[in-house]
Each structure stands twice: as structure tokens, then as C-alpha cells.
Motif scaffolding. Structure first.
Motif, PDB file in Angstrom:
ATOM      1  N   GLY A 104      22.606 108.039  60.388  1.00  0.00           N
ATOM      2  CA  GLY A 104      23.581 107.022  58.105  1.00  0.00           C
ATOM      3  C   GLY A 104      24.609 107.858  57.672  1.00  0.00           C
ATOM      4  N   LYS A 105      24.435 109.031  57.550  1.00  0.00           N
ATOM      5  CA  LYS A 105      25.281 109.166  56.512  1.00  0.00           C
ATOM      6  C   LYS A 105      26.846 109.582  57.069  1.00  0.00           C
ATOM      7  N   ALA A 106      27.409 109.578  58.519  1.00  0.00           N
ATOM      8  CA  ALA A 106      28.123 109.605  59.590  1.00  0.00           C
ATOM      9  C   ALA A 106      28.383 107.889  58.792  1.00  0.00           C
ATOM     10  N   GLY A 107      27.790 107.021  59.131  1.00  0.00           N
ATOM     11  CA  GLY A 107      28.153 105.482  58.824  1.00  0.00           C
ATOM     12  C   GLY A 107      28.781 105.774  57.615  1.00  0.00           C
ATOM     13  N   PHE A 108      28.382 105.616  56.558  1.00  0.00           N
ATOM     14  CA  PHE A 108      28.989 105.976  54.879  1.00  0.00           C
ATOM     15  C   PHE A 108      29.931 106.226  54.264  1.00  0.00           C
ATOM     16  N   ILE A 109      29.743 107.969  55.275  1.00  0.00           N
ATOM     17  CA  ILE A 109      31.044 108.146  55.348  1.00  0.00           C
ATOM     18  C   ILE A 109      32.830 107.591  55.899  1.00  0.00           C
ATOM     19  N   THR A 110      32.443 107.443  57.070  1.00  0.00           N
ATOM     20  CA  THR A 110      33.541 106.594  57.304  1.00  0.00           C
ATOM     21  C   THR A 110      33.714 105.889  57.085  1.00  0.00           C
ATOM     22  N   GLY A 111      32.774 104.473  55.497  1.00  0.00           N
ATOM     23  CA  GLY A 111      33.208 104.092  55.247  1.00  0.00           C
ATOM     24  C   GLY A 111      34.275 104.129  54.369  1.00  0.00           C
ATOM     25  N   PHE A 141      32.360 105.566  44.693  1.00  0.00           N
ATOM     26  CA  PHE A 141      31.243 106.118  44.121  1.00  0.00           C
ATOM     27  C   PHE A 141      29.897 106.332  45.192  1.00  0.00           C
ATOM     28  N   GLY A 142      29.403 105.516  45.688  1.00  0.00           N
ATOM     29  CA  GLY A 142      28.352 105.179  46.279  1.00  0.00           C
ATOM     30  C   GLY A 142      28.251 106.370  47.223  1.00  0.00           C
ATOM     31  N   LEU A 143      29.348 106.295  47.874  1.00  0.00           N
ATOM     32  CA  LEU A 143      29.961 107.277  48.807  1.00  0.00           C
ATOM     33  C   LEU A 143      29.791 108.714  48.519  1.00  0.00           C
ATOM     34  N   TYR A 144      30.355 108.978  47.179  1.00  0.00           N
ATOM     35  CA  TYR A 144      29.900 110.032  46.669  1.00  0.00           C
ATOM     36  C   TYR A 144      28.644 110.600  46.234  1.00  0.00           C
ATOM     37  N   LEU A 145      28.211 109.914  45.764  1.00  0.00           N
ATOM     38  CA  LEU A 145      26.187 110.609  45.999  1.00  0.00           C
ATOM     39  C   LEU A 145      25.835 110.196  47.269  1.00  0.00           C
ATOM     40  N   LEU A 146      26.272 109.869  47.627  1.00  0.00           N
ATOM     41  CA  LEU A 146      25.530 109.895  49.867  1.00  0.00           C
ATOM     42  C   LEU A 146      25.920 111.302  50.597  1.00  0.00           C
ATOM     43  N   GLU A 151      25.936 119.921  44.534  1.00  0.00           N
ATOM     44  CA  GLU A 151      26.631 121.265  44.353  1.00  0.00           C
ATOM     45  C   GLU A 151      27.917 121.198  44.795  1.00  0.00           C
ATOM     46  N   PHE A 152      28.020 120.306  45.064  1.00  0.00           N
ATOM     47  CA  PHE A 152      29.614 120.044  45.707  1.00  0.00           C
ATOM     48  C   PHE A 152      29.967 120.572  46.391  1.00  0.00           C
ATOM     49  N   THR A 153      28.815 120.616  47.952  1.00  0.00           N
ATOM     50  CA  THR A 153      29.471 120.827  48.836  1.00  0.00           C
ATOM     51  C   THR A 153      29.232 119.807  50.233  1.00  0.00           C
ATOM     52  N   ILE A 154      29.958 120.390  51.037  1.00  0.00           N
ATOM     53  CA  ILE A 154      29.674 118.854  51.962  1.00  0.00           C
ATOM     54  C   ILE A 154      29.955 119.911  53.453  1.00  0.00           C
ATOM     55  N   SER A 155      28.945 119.558  54.053  1.00  0.00           N
ATOM     56  CA  SER A 155      28.687 119.913  55.727  1.00  0.00           C
ATOM     57  C   SER A 155      29.778 119.521  56.556  1.00  0.00           C
ATOM     58  N   PHE A 156      30.105 120.494  57.640  1.00  0.00           N
ATOM     59  CA  PHE A 156      31.383 120.237  58.300  1.00  0.00           C
ATOM     60  C   PHE A 156      31.167 119.178  59.207  1.00  0.00           C
ATOM     61  N   GLY A 157      29.660 118.892  59.897  1.00  0.00           N
ATOM     62  CA  GLY A 157      29.848 117.277  60.471  1.00  0.00           C
ATOM     63  C   GLY A 157      30.377 115.934  59.006  1.00  0.00           C
ATOM     64  N   ASP A 158      29.911 116.165  58.263  1.00  0.00           N
ATOM     65  CA  ASP A 158      30.658 115.187  56.737  1.00  0.00           C
ATOM     66  C   ASP A 158      32.175 115.214  56.842  1.00  0.00           C
ATOM     67  N   LEU A 159      32.555 116.618  56.909  1.00  0.00           N
ATOM     68  CA  LEU A 159      34.530 116.793  56.647  1.00  0.00           C
ATOM     69  C   LEU A 159      35.285 116.203  58.037  1.00  0.00           C
ATOM     70  N   LEU A 276      20.048 106.533  48.450  1.00  0.00           N
ATOM     71  CA  LEU A 276      19.546 105.188  48.394  1.00  0.00           C
ATOM     72  C   LEU A 276      20.829 104.610  47.762  1.00  0.00           C
ATOM     73  N   LEU A 277      20.855 105.337  46.008  1.00  0.00           N
ATOM     74  CA  LEU A 277      21.494 104.874  45.302  1.00  0.00           C
ATOM     75  C   LEU A 277      22.436 103.795  45.402  1.00  0.00           C
ATOM     76  N   GLY A 278      23.230 105.662  46.006  1.00  0.00           N
ATOM     77  CA  GLY A 278      25.203 105.116  47.188  1.00  0.00           C
ATOM     78  C   GLY A 278      24.871 104.001  48.207  1.00  0.00           C
ATOM     79  N   CYS A 279      24.095 104.109  48.676  1.00  0.00           N
ATOM     80  CA  CYS A 279      23.850 102.578  49.362  1.00  0.00           C
ATOM     81  C   CYS A 279      24.041 100.971  48.108  1.00  0.00           C
ATOM     82  N   LEU A 280      23.121 100.846  47.460  1.00  0.00           N
ATOM     83  CA  LEU A 280      23.296  99.916  46.095  1.00  0.00           C
ATOM     84  C   LEU A 280      24.388  99.710  45.828  1.00  0.00           C
ATOM     85  N   LEU A 281      25.101 100.741  45.560  1.00  0.00           N
ATOM     86  CA  LEU A 281      26.648 100.154  45.072  1.00  0.00           C
ATOM     87  C   LEU A 281      27.732 100.579  46.337  1.00  0.00           C
TER      88      LEU A 281
END
Length: 305
Positions: A104-111, A141-146, A151-159, A276-281
């Protein structure tokens, strides 16, 4: 909305759904094979699946081409290689990133390429209407929330997925420029073959390839090769004949929503309230872009009359 534009939107939405559920297949497949092996085989299947259509279209002349047959063939070859390299880079970053993050996260980050497309498109003097920018802003903005933690961190996979988004944006723009000028089936076949060869070359160097692993991952590979590659990428090429690159990116960004749905249904992944809020946005951004584009076109038609 013109019928051609509506048809393009429907094809792009179908493409987004196929790609979204492909994230699930990609996760499942890597339980048995490495990421480059998975990509190499699935893109080979995608290329091979188009060969019958290639042969059937040998006598068909691309009427949209404005160059000579020789120049058109050269453009097809070089364009296919360039698109294949962009596809290989984006797909590799995406596939390796899936080892460390959820479908799910990979799909949204790709977006994220939803906003990168209009920004990069400015380099080619493409000017999307204000509604596209507004919709893209909501989507980002939705992608940011997701994707970004409190703590303003992002995982290696997300990067890795984030880096891949730049190459997906370049691929969207490149396909948008090539698709009206060359045969869509041949372009798809060539770019898939290039991506497959590059992926298999890396797989041979870095991964262990076994028949048992390939057989165990057969179903995910078949879905990834025949549906996600052979069908969906070709639908993208055909649909972009009538769609603006930035508009295309808004619709295709919905693959993240489908990825989250597939991850929940099949893999048991869940989203937080923030997610979920990110998805709605994301959905709101797509709808805002669609509706604003409709009113812009209606005003243009009224003004011309």
C-alpha cells in the motif's frame, strides 16, 4: 467531456487498478525470487505477449506519424530503448523498495510523480491548467500524510520508492511524447524487452536464479507479466494519445488506492487514520483535477461558439 477523452480516462483508471493490485503480486513473488529476477521474467512475458499483435500490425501504417517511414523506425527504436531504460530504473527501485515497505505504501509513494509530471513538463513548455496544479497539490499532501511519520522520518524502502517516482514521471512524459508518433504496440514491446534484458543482466550478477523459485512464484509473475505489463502498460500508451501528461498522472496516481485495497484484502495490511486521510486526499485531488478540467473545456467551447 469528449468521447475520446472519456475513453482515455476509463482506460487509465483500469490501468491504475491493474497496477495497484500488481504491488501485491510483486510482494508475493519476492517470497521466492529476487527483485531483478522477478522484473526480468515478468517484463519478458509482457514483451512476448505483444508479439502476436506486433505481427498482425506489420502492414498497418501509423497515420499519426509526421516523419518518413525510415525516420519513424529510427524514432521507434531509440524511443523504445529510452523508455525501456526509464522503465528499468523506475521498476528496479520500486521492486527493491517493496522488500522494505508495504504494498500500500509503495503504491502511494510511487504516486508522487503526480506532481513531478507537471513540474518536469514545464521544461517542454507544457502548461497545465490551474485545476491540475490544485489537484496535484492535494494528492501530494495526501502522500505526505501517508508516507512521512510524525517524527519526519521515512524508511529505506519508502526512500527507494520516492527516488523511483522521478523516473516514473520521466517515463510518463516520454510515453506521452512518443505515443502519437510511433506504433503503440511496437513501442510497448521494445521497451519491455529492454527492461527485461537489463533486469536479467543484473539478476545474473547479483541473485540466485532457480527453477524451483520461478515455479513457486509462477502466479505472481504471470499477473505481473501478462496483466501489469502486457495489458496495463499498453493501455497506458493507447490512452495517452488523447490525454495530457499531467492529467494522466492524476488518474494513474489512483494505483496507490488500489494497492492499499489489495494489500488489505490479500496481505492483511492496514492503514492508520492518518493514512486513510492521505488516501482520501489523493482521491480528492483526482476529482478536483477532473472537474476543473471539464469546466475549463466547457468554457473554451462556449468561447469558441
Amino acid at each position: 467531456m469528449k468521447s475520446a477523452a472519456l475513453k482515455s480516462d476509463v482506460l487509465l483508471l483500469l490501468t491504475a487498478a491493474i497496477w495497484g493490485f500488481a504491488f501485491v503480486a510483486q510482494r508475493l513473488g519476492m517470497d521466492h525470487v529476487g527483485p531483478f529476477t522477478f522484473n526480468g521474467v515478468r517484463f519478458a512475458l509482457g514483451s512476448l505477449s505483444l508479439l502476436p499483435l506486433w505481427l498482425l500490425s506489420r502492414r498497418r501504417i501509423n497515420r499519426a506519424s509526421v516523419v518518413s517511414p525510415a525516420a519513424s523506425t529510427k524514432l521507434l527504436l531509440w524511443g523504445g530503448v529510452a523508455a525501456g531504460m526509464a522503465l528499468f530504473t523506475g521498476a528496479s527501485l520500486q521492486q527493491v523498495g517493496l522488500v522494505y515497505t508495504t504494498a500500500g505504501k509503495a503504491g502511494f509513494i510511487t504516486g508522487l510523480y503526480v506532481i513531478l509530471v507537471p513540474i518536469l513538463g514545464l521544461l517542454w513548455r507544457q502548461r497545465p491548467h490551474a485545476g491540475t496544479w490544485g489537484g496535484a497539490t492535494l494528492a501530494v499532501f495526501g502522500l505526505y500524510l501517508l508516507c512521512v511519520t510524525e517524527e519526519f522520518t521515512i524508511s529505506f524502502g519508502d526512500l527507494l520508492e520516492l527516488l523511483g517516482a522521478f523516473f516514473w514521471a520521466g517515463h510518463v512524459l516520454l510515453i506521452g511524447w512518443l505515443s502519437p508518433r510511433v506504433d503503440a504496440i511496437r513501442l510497448s514491446c521494445i521497451q519491455f524487452a529492454v527492461c527485461s534484458l537489463l533486469s536479467l543482466a543484473v539478476a545474473v550478477a547479483l541473485e540466485v536464479i532457480s527453477l524451483h523459485g520461478l515455479l513457486s512464484a509462477a502466479l505472481p509473475i504471470l499477473y505481473g507479466g501478462l496483466m501489469s505489463v502486457g495489458v496495463a502498460y499498453t493501455l497506458q500508451v493507447v490512452a495517452q494519445r488523447e490525454a495530457h501528461p499531467a492529467h494522466t498522472a492524476i488518474i494513474l496516481s489512483l494505483e496507490g488506492a488500489f494497492a492499499a485495497l489489495g494489500g488489505w484484502l490479500i496481505l492483511g495490511e492496514t492503514l492508520s487514520a492518518r493514512g486513510l486521510l492521505g488516501c482520501l486526499l489523493m482521491l480528492a485531488g483526482m476529482l478536483f483535477s477532473e472537474l476543473s478540467g471539464f469546466f475549463v473545456r466547457r468554457r473554451q467551447v462556449a468561447g469558441a461558439a
